[in-house]
Design a protein around this motif. Structure first.
Motif, PDB file in Angstrom:
ATOM      1  N   ALA A 122      39.477  -6.809  34.821  1.00  0.00           N
ATOM      2  CA  ALA A 122      39.942  -6.165  36.046  1.00  0.00           C
ATOM      3  C   ALA A 122      39.144  -4.927  36.411  1.00  0.00           C
ATOM      4  O   ALA A 122      38.872  -4.684  37.577  1.00  0.00           O
ATOM      5  N   ASN A 123      38.753  -4.127  35.446  1.00  0.00           N
ATOM      6  CA  ASN A 123      38.062  -2.878  35.755  1.00  0.00           C
ATOM      7  C   ASN A 123      36.920  -2.602  34.786  1.00  0.00           C
ATOM      8  O   ASN A 123      36.554  -1.459  34.547  1.00  0.00           O
ATOM      9  N   ASP A 124      36.375  -3.698  34.242  1.00  0.00           N
ATOM     10  CA  ASP A 124      35.306  -3.527  33.263  1.00  0.00           C
ATOM     11  C   ASP A 124      34.435  -4.782  33.245  1.00  0.00           C
ATOM     12  O   ASP A 124      34.912  -5.882  32.959  1.00  0.00           O
ATOM     13  N   ILE A 125      33.173  -4.623  33.610  1.00  0.00           N
ATOM     14  CA  ILE A 125      32.217  -5.725  33.614  1.00  0.00           C
ATOM     15  C   ILE A 125      31.055  -5.349  32.690  1.00  0.00           C
ATOM     16  O   ILE A 125      30.417  -4.305  32.872  1.00  0.00           O
ATOM     17  N   ALA A 126      30.778  -6.190  31.669  1.00  0.00           N
ATOM     18  CA  ALA A 126      29.671  -5.931  30.736  1.00  0.00           C
ATOM     19  C   ALA A 126      28.634  -7.040  30.893  1.00  0.00           C
ATOM     20  O   ALA A 126      28.968  -8.213  31.050  1.00  0.00           O
ATOM     21  N   PHE A 127      27.340  -6.658  30.854  1.00  0.00           N
ATOM     22  CA  PHE A 127      26.273  -7.651  31.029  1.00  0.00           C
ATOM     23  C   PHE A 127      25.075  -7.268  30.173  1.00  0.00           C
ATOM     24  O   PHE A 127      24.919  -6.114  29.749  1.00  0.00           O
ATOM     25  N   THR A 128      24.219  -8.262  29.917  1.00  0.00           N
ATOM     26  CA  THR A 128      22.954  -8.043  29.202  1.00  0.00           C
ATOM     27  C   THR A 128      21.825  -8.598  30.031  1.00  0.00           C
ATOM     28  O   THR A 128      22.039  -9.378  30.970  1.00  0.00           O
ATOM     29  N   LEU A 129      20.586  -8.210  29.695  1.00  0.00           N
ATOM     30  CA  LEU A 129      19.381  -8.720  30.335  1.00  0.00           C
ATOM     31  C   LEU A 129      18.610  -9.553  29.315  1.00  0.00           C
ATOM     32  O   LEU A 129      18.495  -9.174  28.143  1.00  0.00           O
ATOM     33  N   ASN A 130      18.007 -10.656  29.773  1.00  0.00           N
ATOM     34  CA  ASN A 130      17.338 -11.560  28.835  1.00  0.00           C
ATOM     35  C   ASN A 130      16.180 -12.240  29.543  1.00  0.00           C
ATOM     36  O   ASN A 130      16.324 -12.684  30.674  1.00  0.00           O
ATOM     37  N   ASP A 131      15.030 -12.306  28.839  1.00  0.00           N
ATOM     38  CA  ASP A 131      13.887 -12.991  29.446  1.00  0.00           C
ATOM     39  C   ASP A 131      13.502 -14.239  28.653  1.00  0.00           C
ATOM     40  O   ASP A 131      12.369 -14.710  28.707  1.00  0.00           O
ATOM     41  N   GLY A 132      14.470 -14.790  27.893  1.00  0.00           N
ATOM     42  CA  GLY A 132      14.232 -16.025  27.156  1.00  0.00           C
ATOM     43  C   GLY A 132      14.116 -15.831  25.667  1.00  0.00           C
ATOM     44  O   GLY A 132      14.162 -16.785  24.902  1.00  0.00           O
ATOM     45  N   ILE A 133      13.948 -14.612  25.210  1.00  0.00           N
ATOM     46  CA  ILE A 133      13.881 -14.314  23.782  1.00  0.00           C
ATOM     47  C   ILE A 133      15.310 -14.254  23.245  1.00  0.00           C
ATOM     48  O   ILE A 133      16.135 -13.486  23.752  1.00  0.00           O
ATOM     49  N   PRO A 134      15.643 -15.046  22.220  1.00  0.00           N
ATOM     50  CA  PRO A 134      17.016 -15.023  21.687  1.00  0.00           C
ATOM     51  C   PRO A 134      17.375 -13.629  21.200  1.00  0.00           C
ATOM     52  O   PRO A 134      16.572 -12.959  20.548  1.00  0.00           O
ATOM     53  N   MET A 135      18.602 -13.216  21.517  1.00  0.00           N
ATOM     54  CA  MET A 135      19.170 -11.936  21.066  1.00  0.00           C
ATOM     55  C   MET A 135      18.234 -10.777  21.374  1.00  0.00           C
ATOM     56  O   MET A 135      17.851 -10.002  20.512  1.00  0.00           O
ATOM     57  N   SER A 136      17.864 -10.714  22.650  1.00  0.00           N
ATOM     58  CA  SER A 136      16.977  -9.617  23.060  1.00  0.00           C
ATOM     59  C   SER A 136      17.683  -8.300  22.852  1.00  0.00           C
ATOM     60  O   SER A 136      18.816  -8.105  23.268  1.00  0.00           O
ATOM     61  N   THR A 137      16.975  -7.367  22.202  1.00  0.00           N
ATOM     62  CA  THR A 137      17.534  -6.031  22.009  1.00  0.00           C
ATOM     63  C   THR A 137      17.077  -5.133  23.138  1.00  0.00           C
ATOM     64  O   THR A 137      16.133  -5.443  23.880  1.00  0.00           O
ATOM     65  N   GLN A 138      17.702  -3.998  23.215  1.00  0.00           N
ATOM     66  CA  GLN A 138      17.272  -3.050  24.231  1.00  0.00           C
ATOM     67  C   GLN A 138      15.865  -2.551  23.937  1.00  0.00           C
ATOM     68  O   GLN A 138      15.082  -2.330  24.858  1.00  0.00           O
ATOM     69  N   SER A 139      15.546  -2.437  22.684  1.00  0.00           N
ATOM     70  CA  SER A 139      14.194  -1.983  22.332  1.00  0.00           C
ATOM     71  C   SER A 139      13.165  -3.001  22.802  1.00  0.00           C
ATOM     72  O   SER A 139      12.092  -2.641  23.285  1.00  0.00           O
ATOM     73  N   TYR A 140      13.541  -4.268  22.677  1.00  0.00           N
ATOM     74  CA  TYR A 140      12.612  -5.291  23.117  1.00  0.00           C
ATOM     75  C   TYR A 140      12.432  -5.229  24.620  1.00  0.00           C
ATOM     76  O   TYR A 140      11.316  -5.299  25.145  1.00  0.00           O
ATOM     77  N   ILE A 141      13.562  -5.115  25.336  1.00  0.00           N
ATOM     78  CA  ILE A 141      13.468  -5.052  26.804  1.00  0.00           C
ATOM     79  C   ILE A 141      12.670  -3.830  27.214  1.00  0.00           C
ATOM     80  O   ILE A 141      11.803  -3.888  28.087  1.00  0.00           O
ATOM     81  N   THR A 142      12.908  -2.727  26.532  1.00  0.00           N
ATOM     82  CA  THR A 142      12.224  -1.502  26.907  1.00  0.00           C
ATOM     83  C   THR A 142      10.718  -1.588  26.638  1.00  0.00           C
ATOM     84  O   THR A 142       9.914  -1.005  27.356  1.00  0.00           O
ATOM     85  N   SER A 143      10.374  -2.332  25.594  1.00  0.00           N
ATOM     86  CA  SER A 143       8.954  -2.474  25.279  1.00  0.00           C
ATOM     87  C   SER A 143       8.219  -3.255  26.351  1.00  0.00           C
ATOM     88  O   SER A 143       6.993  -3.155  26.457  1.00  0.00           O
ATOM     89  N   ASN A 144       8.958  -4.020  27.153  1.00  0.00           N
ATOM     90  CA  ASN A 144       8.313  -4.886  28.131  1.00  0.00           C
ATOM     91  C   ASN A 144       8.614  -4.524  29.586  1.00  0.00           C
ATOM     92  O   ASN A 144       7.992  -5.064  30.483  1.00  0.00           O
ATOM     93  N   TYR A 145       9.637  -3.636  29.812  1.00  0.00           N
ATOM     94  CA  TYR A 145       9.999  -3.292  31.197  1.00  0.00           C
ATOM     95  C   TYR A 145      10.188  -1.798  31.321  1.00  0.00           C
ATOM     96  O   TYR A 145      10.791  -1.165  30.447  1.00  0.00           O
ATOM     97  N   GLN A 146       9.649  -1.277  32.401  1.00  0.00           N
ATOM     98  CA  GLN A 146       9.859   0.138  32.693  1.00  0.00           C
ATOM     99  C   GLN A 146      11.144   0.346  33.496  1.00  0.00           C
ATOM    100  O   GLN A 146      11.862   1.311  33.291  1.00  0.00           O
ATOM    101  N   SER A 147      11.468  -0.630  34.449  1.00  0.00           N
ATOM    102  CA  SER A 147      12.706  -0.568  35.238  1.00  0.00           C
ATOM    103  C   SER A 147      13.080  -1.966  35.716  1.00  0.00           C
ATOM    104  O   SER A 147      12.211  -2.850  35.837  1.00  0.00           O
ATOM    105  N   VAL A 148      14.404  -2.127  35.973  1.00  0.00           N
ATOM    106  CA  VAL A 148      14.914  -3.410  36.470  1.00  0.00           C
ATOM    107  C   VAL A 148      15.906  -3.109  37.608  1.00  0.00           C
ATOM    108  O   VAL A 148      16.781  -2.245  37.473  1.00  0.00           O
TER     109      VAL A 148
END
Length: 604
Positions: free
Chosen positions: A570-596
């Motif tokens: 009702a008042n809470d939505i959680a999401f992740t970002l993924n580019d096909g790598i299983p269990m992408s971590t934030q460190s992984y995303i950060t290593s490959n993206y400056q902004s989304v």
């Protein structure tokens, strides 16, 4: 059961030659479990002069309800030489019994009679110019703030019993042997003579029985107890004119003696159990002699008009003289008409003399006649022409001698359209409801409306763009920090959506999905369930090996990075970002993206 209650009404009838009481038993015997047909009643009357009637013998009762609830036999004491009731207090008692007086019940009522009989007055006016004959009943009828009733709506009729019925107890208003008129009914309009009157306690109706039968069982129209008449000279053997109101007029009358009469019974209802009915009659006669004066005028004006027409185009000087004389004579005629309408006859002879002088004619018409002549109003000199006001109305004029006949008719197309009018019926459908409203004039108004539940509830929607910026310095901070920016915030059908709060919920100590987790929260005041649509629309790539940056406009974003909704409450939505790598971590995303940049649509 014994009688425990009695009720009755009293009417003082001041009739043609005498006055009498109409006493009606109005008791509800059925509610007392008493058989009405077994009831007999005795009456006692004490007048201002003392006891005038006192019956104590149940073997000869005043009322036998098996026959009638009404007694008309007791005479009202009057002043000597008149039929005017004595003024003062009247005490009247009704004693009823259903066992011939073994057990009985008495009800006593007191009535105050202090009325003066209305004095009838008729005013007759004659207008010989128009012409018009008018008789007006100018009697002052109001007594103690009450006006009499002389017309009663008919609520039922019976051919089998030769009767009509009116609402309520109106027994005292209808006199046996008198004449009454039905008017405004579908089939029963006529004059009738009353043979009997009865009151029905169950239906609360008064039934008036006639000596002749009514034509229809349809109860409508009005029953009148008074009438105004104009009687024409007897030698003409003409049917009199009739009116049931105070005024009667006619434009067709004759020289000679005309008679005017107002006659009838006038019922005053002072209370539900006390009324007075007066018989009132007034006659006037008037000898009408319009013909001599009008004939003089007609001859003069007609002769002048004919002279003008004869000389027109032949001798313009004489024609103009006669024309001016005709116009002036007609102006005098208008003055004559005004004086007669106002009742001022003082100068009539002078005006007639002026018309003769202007027209230069004498009384050579030989109009005097002993016969009764139909009055022909001279009227004014204006020409009459009937014209059509539109293409839909046709006027056809035909002339026969001195008579012009104007025939009015509808255009054939309009008449055909009216004849082909079809009934129109509006009915409800599954989605549209029709409300019909009928006003007092019979006009109908139809108001359509959409049926309940046809229109779905409006969907509330919130949309916005979320820019996620990564700040990662491997040598200094093994867990990067995020920066969030919300833009393009919009709502539809807004009730309680607000701009969401965004927080970084990634953690290396929780299960893998939590190592790249972002949340939206506090975006509505209520706790309604929501649906979420999210899409990455732009990325800025970052290669930590060679520090190069690549914009998403170079390649297809949808094949590069996607949004996965982990929770949508009702008042809470959680999401992740993924580019096909299983269990992408934030460190992984950060290593490959400056902004989304992610576009969100949230509905409920």
């Amino acid at each position: 059961m014994a009688i425990s209650n009695v009720d009755f009404s009293v009417t003082f009838v001041v009739d043609k030659t005498q006055s009498y009481f109409v006493i009606t038993d109005t008791t509800d015997y059925a509610s007392q479990s008493v058989t009405t047909n077994d009831v007999e009643g005795l009456i006692k009357v004490v007048s201002p002069s003392g006891i005038v009637y006192d019956n104590t013998d149940f073997s000869d009762p005043d009322l036998e309800l098996v026959t009638s609830r009404v007694n008309r036999a007791i005479i009202v004491p009057t002043y000597v030489g008149t039929n005017n009731p004595l003024k003062g207090t009247y005490t009247i008692s009704l004693t009823s019994s259903d066992d011939s007086g073994v057990t009985k019940f008495t009800r006593t009522k007191v009535f105050q009679y202090d009325l003066n009989t209305p004095v009838p007055l008729i005013d007759v006016t004659v207008d010989c110019i128009s012409p018009q004959l008018k008789s007006e009943d100018k009697t002052v009828y109001n007594l103690k703030g009450i006006n009499p009733t002389t017309s009663f709506p008919i609520v039922a009729a019976s051919t089998s019993s030769s009767s009509v019925s009116v609402s309520g107890n109106k027994v005292g208003a209808f006199i046996i042997g008198s004449k009454v008129d039905v008017d405004g009914s579908t089939s029963n309009d006529a004059e009738y003579t009353i043979s009997s009157v009865a009151y029905d306690r169950v239906t609360d109706r008064t039934q008036i029985v006639f000596t002749t039968s009514v034509a229809s069982n349809l109860g409508d129209g009005l029953l009148y107890t008074r009438v105004n008449n104009i009687y024409y000279p007897g030698v003409l053997d003409l049917t009199p004119d009739v009116s049931f109101t105070s005024v009667i007029t006619t434009t067709s009358f004759y020289t000679g003696n005309q008679e005017f009469k107002s006659e009838g019974y006038f019922n005053y209802a002072f209370a539900s159990d006390f009324s007075v009915t007066f018989y009132l009659i007034k006659t006037e006669s008037k000898n009408i002699t319009c013909d001599i004066r009008l004939c003089d005028i007609y001859c003069c004006i007609s002769k002048t008009l004919n002279n003008y027409l004869n000389y027109k185009g032949v001798n313009d000087v004489l024609a103009n003289n006669y024309k001016n004389a005709y116009i002036l004579a007609c102006s005098y005629l208008t003055s004559l008409q005004t004086q007669m309408q106002c009742g001022n006859t003082t100068n009539l002879d002078k005006v007639v003399a002026e018309i003769r002088s202007v027209t230069g004619c004498t009384t050579d018409c030989n109009c005097e006649d002993s016969e009764n002549v139909l009055i022909q109003g001279v009227g004014n000199s204006n020409n009459v022409e009937v014209v059509s006001s539109s293409n839909e109305l046709r006027v056809v004029k035909t002339v026969s001698g001195s008579t012009s006949l104007f025939t009015l008719s509808l255009d054939s197309s309009i008449a055909t359209a009216l004849a082909n009018i079809k009934d129109v019926k509006l009915v409800d459908s599954s989605t549209i409801k029709v409300n019909e409203v009928l006003d007092i004039n019979g006009n109908k108004t139809y108001t359509p409306s959409i049926a309940t539940d046809v229109i779905p509830d409006v969907i509330e929607k919130m949309s916005f763009s979320l820019l996620i910026e990564y700040r990662f310095t491997p040598s200094l901070n093994p867990r990067p920090s995020l920066n969030f920016t919300v833009s393009n915030f919009e709502v539809d059908a807004q009730l309680d959506f607000v701009q969401p709060e965004v927080e970084d919920r990634s953690s290396i100590s929780l299960p893998p999905n939590s190592m790249n987790l972002i949340a939206l929260r506090a975006f509505q005041s209520s706790l309604d369930n929501v649906k979420v649509f999210a899409e990455v629309v732009k990325t800025v790539g970052y290669n930590s090996q060679d520090n190069t940056i690549s914009d998403s406009s170079i390649f297809d974003v949808t094949n590069n990075l996607e949004v996965k909704i982990v929770k949508a409450s009702a008042n809470d939505i959680a999401f992740t970002l993924n580019d096909g790598i299983p269990m992408s971590t934030q460190s992984y995303i950060t290593s490959n993206y400056q902004s989304v940049l992610v576009n969100f649509i949230i509905t409920k």
